[in-house]
Design a protein around this motif. Structure first.
Motif, PDB file in Angstrom:
ATOM      1  N   MET A 129       0.909  -1.027   0.010  1.00  0.00           N
ATOM      2  CA  MET A 129       0.117   0.232   0.080  1.00  0.00           C
ATOM      3  C   MET A 129       0.978   1.438  -0.122  1.00  0.00           C
ATOM      4  N   LYS A 130       0.581   2.161  -1.016  1.00  0.00           N
ATOM      5  CA  LYS A 130       1.419   3.401  -0.952  1.00  0.00           C
ATOM      6  C   LYS A 130       1.201   4.423   0.231  1.00  0.00           C
ATOM      7  N   ASN A 131       1.921   4.957   0.695  1.00  0.00           N
ATOM      8  CA  ASN A 131       1.771   6.052   1.698  1.00  0.00           C
ATOM      9  C   ASN A 131       1.583   7.522   1.033  1.00  0.00           C
ATOM     10  N   ILE A 132       0.611   8.325   1.719  1.00  0.00           N
ATOM     11  CA  ILE A 132       0.539   9.584   1.023  1.00  0.00           C
ATOM     12  C   ILE A 132       0.660  10.398   2.376  1.00  0.00           C
ATOM     13  N   LEU A 133       1.304  11.834   2.058  1.00  0.00           N
ATOM     14  CA  LEU A 133       1.114  12.750   3.025  1.00  0.00           C
ATOM     15  C   LEU A 133       0.280  13.877   2.417  1.00  0.00           C
ATOM     16  N   LEU A 134      -0.868  14.070   3.234  1.00  0.00           N
ATOM     17  CA  LEU A 134      -1.772  15.082   2.602  1.00  0.00           C
ATOM     18  C   LEU A 134      -1.430  16.301   3.513  1.00  0.00           C
ATOM     19  N   VAL A 135      -1.081  17.309   3.105  1.00  0.00           N
ATOM     20  CA  VAL A 135      -0.786  18.891   3.639  1.00  0.00           C
ATOM     21  C   VAL A 135      -1.951  19.917   3.475  1.00  0.00           C
ATOM     22  N   GLU A 136      -2.982  20.077   4.330  1.00  0.00           N
ATOM     23  CA  GLU A 136      -3.812  20.822   3.845  1.00  0.00           C
ATOM     24  C   GLU A 136      -4.539  21.515   5.287  1.00  0.00           C
ATOM     25  N   ASP A 137      -4.395  22.623   5.505  1.00  0.00           N
ATOM     26  CA  ASP A 137      -4.988  23.353   6.682  1.00  0.00           C
ATOM     27  C   ASP A 137      -6.475  23.647   6.517  1.00  0.00           C
ATOM     28  N   ASP A 138      -7.198  23.256   5.584  1.00  0.00           N
ATOM     29  CA  ASP A 138      -8.694  23.352   5.677  1.00  0.00           C
ATOM     30  C   ASP A 138      -9.014  21.944   6.152  1.00  0.00           C
ATOM     31  N   LEU A 139      -9.332  21.748   7.540  1.00  0.00           N
ATOM     32  CA  LEU A 139      -9.722  20.353   7.946  1.00  0.00           C
ATOM     33  C   LEU A 139     -10.682  19.641   7.222  1.00  0.00           C
ATOM     34  N   THR A 140     -11.830  20.523   6.845  1.00  0.00           N
ATOM     35  CA  THR A 140     -13.027  19.679   6.185  1.00  0.00           C
ATOM     36  C   THR A 140     -12.610  19.298   4.828  1.00  0.00           C
ATOM     37  N   TYR A 141     -11.896  19.988   4.271  1.00  0.00           N
ATOM     38  CA  TYR A 141     -11.286  19.662   2.617  1.00  0.00           C
ATOM     39  C   TYR A 141     -10.398  18.646   2.852  1.00  0.00           C
ATOM     40  N   SER A 142      -9.638  18.457   3.778  1.00  0.00           N
ATOM     41  CA  SER A 142      -8.603  17.344   4.146  1.00  0.00           C
ATOM     42  C   SER A 142      -9.289  16.266   4.356  1.00  0.00           C
ATOM     43  N   ARG A 143     -10.282  16.154   5.147  1.00  0.00           N
ATOM     44  CA  ARG A 143     -10.938  14.986   5.519  1.00  0.00           C
ATOM     45  C   ARG A 143     -11.656  14.264   4.343  1.00  0.00           C
ATOM     46  N   ILE A 144     -12.469  15.182   3.512  1.00  0.00           N
ATOM     47  CA  ILE A 144     -12.980  14.616   2.410  1.00  0.00           C
ATOM     48  C   ILE A 144     -11.733  14.144   1.411  1.00  0.00           C
ATOM     49  N   VAL A 145     -10.785  14.678   1.300  1.00  0.00           N
ATOM     50  CA  VAL A 145      -9.856  14.289   0.334  1.00  0.00           C
ATOM     51  C   VAL A 145      -9.068  12.924   0.982  1.00  0.00           C
ATOM     52  N   LYS A 146      -8.810  12.987   2.074  1.00  0.00           N
ATOM     53  CA  LYS A 146      -8.401  11.763   2.625  1.00  0.00           C
ATOM     54  C   LYS A 146      -9.219  10.800   2.702  1.00  0.00           C
ATOM     55  N   THR A 147     -10.362  10.473   2.949  1.00  0.00           N
ATOM     56  CA  THR A 147     -11.517   9.543   3.014  1.00  0.00           C
ATOM     57  C   THR A 147     -11.661   9.046   1.418  1.00  0.00           C
ATOM     58  N   PHE A 148     -11.438   9.896   0.577  1.00  0.00           N
ATOM     59  CA  PHE A 148     -11.552   9.646  -1.082  1.00  0.00           C
ATOM     60  C   PHE A 148     -10.631   8.649  -1.397  1.00  0.00           C
ATOM     61  N   LEU A 149      -9.272   9.143  -0.919  1.00  0.00           N
ATOM     62  CA  LEU A 149      -7.891   8.477  -1.252  1.00  0.00           C
ATOM     63  C   LEU A 149      -7.937   7.133  -0.551  1.00  0.00           C
ATOM     64  N   GLU A 150      -8.471   7.019   0.741  1.00  0.00           N
ATOM     65  CA  GLU A 150      -8.429   5.907   1.741  1.00  0.00           C
ATOM     66  C   GLU A 150      -9.580   4.870   0.854  1.00  0.00           C
ATOM     67  N   LYS A 151     -10.310   5.343   0.460  1.00  0.00           N
ATOM     68  CA  LYS A 151     -11.254   4.272  -0.343  1.00  0.00           C
ATOM     69  C   LYS A 151     -10.868   3.669  -1.638  1.00  0.00           C
ATOM     70  N   ASN A 152      -9.753   4.276  -2.110  1.00  0.00           N
ATOM     71  CA  ASN A 152      -9.309   3.819  -3.284  1.00  0.00           C
ATOM     72  C   ASN A 152      -7.989   3.119  -2.954  1.00  0.00           C
ATOM     73  N   GLY A 153      -7.542   2.958  -1.702  1.00  0.00           N
ATOM     74  CA  GLY A 153      -6.503   1.862  -1.645  1.00  0.00           C
ATOM     75  C   GLY A 153      -5.235   2.530  -1.100  1.00  0.00           C
ATOM     76  N   PHE A 154      -5.443   3.684  -0.459  1.00  0.00           N
ATOM     77  CA  PHE A 154      -4.141   4.391  -0.254  1.00  0.00           C
ATOM     78  C   PHE A 154      -4.097   4.547   1.370  1.00  0.00           C
ATOM     79  N   ALA A 155      -2.664   4.472   1.906  1.00  0.00           N
ATOM     80  CA  ALA A 155      -2.570   4.987   3.534  1.00  0.00           C
ATOM     81  C   ALA A 155      -2.393   6.399   3.292  1.00  0.00           C
ATOM     82  N   VAL A 156      -3.146   7.302   4.159  1.00  0.00           N
ATOM     83  CA  VAL A 156      -3.135   8.654   4.157  1.00  0.00           C
ATOM     84  C   VAL A 156      -2.751   9.238   5.537  1.00  0.00           C
ATOM     85  N   GLN A 157      -1.739   9.980   5.611  1.00  0.00           N
ATOM     86  CA  GLN A 157      -1.595  10.655   6.783  1.00  0.00           C
ATOM     87  C   GLN A 157      -1.682  12.162   6.606  1.00  0.00           C
ATOM     88  N   THR A 158      -2.285  12.763   7.450  1.00  0.00           N
ATOM     89  CA  THR A 158      -2.410  14.394   7.163  1.00  0.00           C
ATOM     90  C   THR A 158      -1.622  15.245   8.077  1.00  0.00           C
TER      91      THR A 158
END
Length: 470
Positions: free
Chosen positions: A1-30
């Motif tokens: 599983m590929k690891n992604i670091l998402l750097v975004e200060d809009d927490l709502t936006y970050s949560r939406i993108v994180k959920t989307f990427l995780e549903k597509n098989g990625f491990a996401v740290q914010t």
């Protein structure tokens, strides 16, 4: 599983993108800040960073430069607003894999993430690969290398004649032009039509060279020359011996390195940092800039004698807004590239899209056109690119880049985020205030103001007129 670091200060936006990427098989740290993102690397390895450009303690550009210096195999995707287009293009020159504009289209995000993770990153510690050019075909508009497009306009024809005129000589050439106008493509074409075509072509972005290491990168160093110099290093000038060296954004070199460069041009020799041996070099120099080097010389930032050494012949790259007759040539080429890259079979553009293309000013020039066509091809399900596949800013100046497809524009509770028009008006006001402040600080020295704001003087004058700051 590929690891992604998402750097975004809009927490709502970050949560939406994180959920989307995780549903597509990625491990996401914010993370929400640059420093926080950097700290994560001490305990984990990441294959990809997705970073917003505007962060509370810095910018995505700073994080990009830090990651490329310390973790060169980690890809970086930058998230921007459409008004940051010039910054995004600069980020790609510094090593970003791609930039995506808000609001993010899920299909575009997923495709870009997958593409970045399957691409090979280059290691800055390794030597750049010099490539020998094939013999160009004079009967074709497109050179085999990099699919160079000559164009059909009178200005394009004039540029091509000048290239053919100067290429067989050994004159140093200065290529002028705005960001994204294809200055490196022009330089490669000069090399391809020169007697050095079988030698190396080494392209260096002087704006991306760390200030303290620029001399070492260009001229090399000997073991022990400075802290961290653990072995001898061959510089780019030695690598380019017998061929051509292309120095992009030449105005970014420090004054000390300019002195070294001037000596290399005059003596046709270089000396590695910390060494005492002179090495003969046979290198043709092509430099490029979007700055006015004579103005910089007047301000004491660029040596006038170096300017005249580099400027034995001048070529001007043409902004896309001044070569609309060539738009079809470039669009067809970028469509072909995008189809190949994305595995699509889009045949062309609808009449409505052509009308939009011809009416748009293209501030990002050819880079912007290529990126927009690639995105449109990705979003196109039919045989032709339609208006819906284009960023709204191309035909609605007050809109933020978007799409009629599903976009991340509301929070997880379904509450609407601020409208594109609100974001646009806020940005316009902030930009106006920033320009006013810098003009005041520089006592209306427009050259200094443009340099501080990282824009060319023509863009500054245009914005000053727009905001009534004359």
């Amino acid at each position: 599983m590929k690891n992604i670091l998402l750097v975004e200060d809009d927490l709502t936006y970050s949560r939406i993108v994180k959920t989307f990427l995780e549903k597509n098989g990625f491990a996401v740290q914010t993370a929400v800040k640059v420093k926080e993102a950097q700290q994560f690397f001490s305990n984990a390895k990441f294959d990809l960073i997705i970073a917003d450009f505007r962060l509370p303690d810095g910018t995505g550009m700073e994080l990009l430069q830090w990651s490329k210096s310390n973790y060169p195999h980690t890809q970086v995707i930058l998230i921007t607003h459409y008004s940051d287009i010039r910054i995004a293009i600069k980020a790609m020159k510094l090593g970003a894999f791609e930039y995506i504009t808000k609001p993010i289209n899920p299909d575009e995000l997923l495709a870009t993430v997958n593409e970045s993770l399957s691409a090979k990153t280059s290691d800055p510690e390794s030597e750049p690969q010099a490539t020998a050019a094939p013999t160009p075909s004079h009967s074709s508009k497109k050179n085999l290398r990099d699919s160079y497009v000559v164009g059909s306009s009178s200005e394009a024809d004039k540029l091509e004649k000048h290239i053919q005129l100067v290429a067989p000589t050994d004159l140093s050439v200065l290529v002028l032009g705005e960001t994204g106008t294809g200055k490196e493509f022009i330089s490669r074409r000069i090399h391809d039509f020169s007697s050095r075509k079988d030698g190396p072509f080494i392209a260096i972005d002087c704006g991306a060279l760390p200030k303290e290491l620029a001399g070492s990168e260009l001229f090399g160093h000997v073991k022990g020359a400075f802290t961290g110099a653990l072995e001898n290093k061959t510089g780019h000038f030695e690598m380019a011996n017998g061929g051509t060296i292309f120095l992009d954004e030449i105005g970014n070199l420090s004054y000390d390195v300019q002195i070294q460069l001037l000596r290399a041009i005059q003596e046709r020799t270089i000396r590695r940092i910390g060494g005492n041996k002179e090495t003969q070099i046979d290198v043709r120099i092509i430099a490029a800039t979007n700055d006015n080097l004579l103005l910089q010389a007047g301000d004491g930032h660029f040596r006038e004698d170096l300017y005249h050494r580099l400027n034995e012949f001048t070529l001007s790259a043409i902004p896309l807004r001044r070569r609309k007759e060539d738009l079809e040539d470039f669009a067809d080429q970028f469509l072909e590239e995008s189809n190949t890259r994305l595995g699509k079979a889009v045949k062309g553009f609808s009449p409505e899209v052509w009308e939009i293309f011809l009416g748009y000013d293209w501030p990002g020039n050819l880079r912007e056109l290529r990126n927009i066509i690639k995105r449109a091809v990705l979003l196109t399900s039919g045989s032709h690119v339609e208006k819906e596949g284009l960023p709204a800013d191309l035909y609605e100046p007050t809109a933020t880049l978007g799409s009629t497809r599903t976009s991340f524009t509301s929070d997880s509770r379904g509450k609407d985020l601020p409208s594109p028009k609100d974001y646009k008006s806020q940005w316009v006001e902030q930009e106006k205030e920033l320009i006013q402040k810098v003009l005041a600080d520089t006592k209306f020295n427009k050259s200094k103001t443009a340099r501080i704001l990282n824009m060319d003087r023509k863009t500054l004058y245009s914005k000053m007129e727009k905001y009534g700051l004359d």
